[in-house]
Design a protein around this motif. Structure first.
Motif, short mmCIF file in Angstrom:
data_model
loop_
_atom_site.label_atom_id
_atom_site.label_comp_id
_atom_site.label_asym_id
_atom_site.label_seq_id
_atom_site.Cartn_x
_atom_site.Cartn_y
_atom_site.Cartn_z
N ILE A 8 -6.97 -2.92 1.55
CA ILE A 8 -6.72 -1.96 2.62
C ILE A 8 -5.21 -1.78 2.83
O ILE A 8 -4.72 -0.66 3.00
N PHE A 11 -3.86 0.41 -0.09
CA PHE A 11 -4.17 1.83 0.06
C PHE A 11 -3.43 2.44 1.24
O PHE A 11 -3.07 3.62 1.20
N THR A 42 -11.52 3.49 -1.20
CA THR A 42 -11.33 2.21 -0.52
C THR A 42 -12.67 1.54 -0.25
O THR A 42 -12.84 0.35 -0.51
#
Length: 77
Positions: A8, A11, A42
């Motif tokens: 996370i 991204f 994701t």
């Protein structure tokens, strides 16, 4: 869990560098498309990291095309 958090973060960093440039160029549709695709990617990447079974899209296509294939085989005989 730590791998998911790292993904996370990665991204988010990619988005941090791309979205301001798109906003500067007033590319609103591209920002929406980029955001939706990044969210989808994701979610898929986190699912893969956590070993969640992800269905193969080709299996769905094969199921959809199978009746047509059988119809064509019958008409050829």
């Amino acid at each position: 869990m730590l791998k998911s958090f790292g993904l996370i973060l990665l991204f988010t960093a990619v988005s941090y560098f791309h979205i301001p440039q798109l906003a500067k160029d007033k590319m609103i549709r591209e920002i929406w498309i980029f955001s939706i695709l990044m969210l989808f990617i994701t979610v898929l990447a986190i699912a893969q990291i956590n070993k969640v079974p992800i269905p193969n899209p080709l299996e769905l296509i094969a199921i959809a095309v199978e009746p047509l294939s059988k119809l064509l085989q019958v008409s050829n005989k």
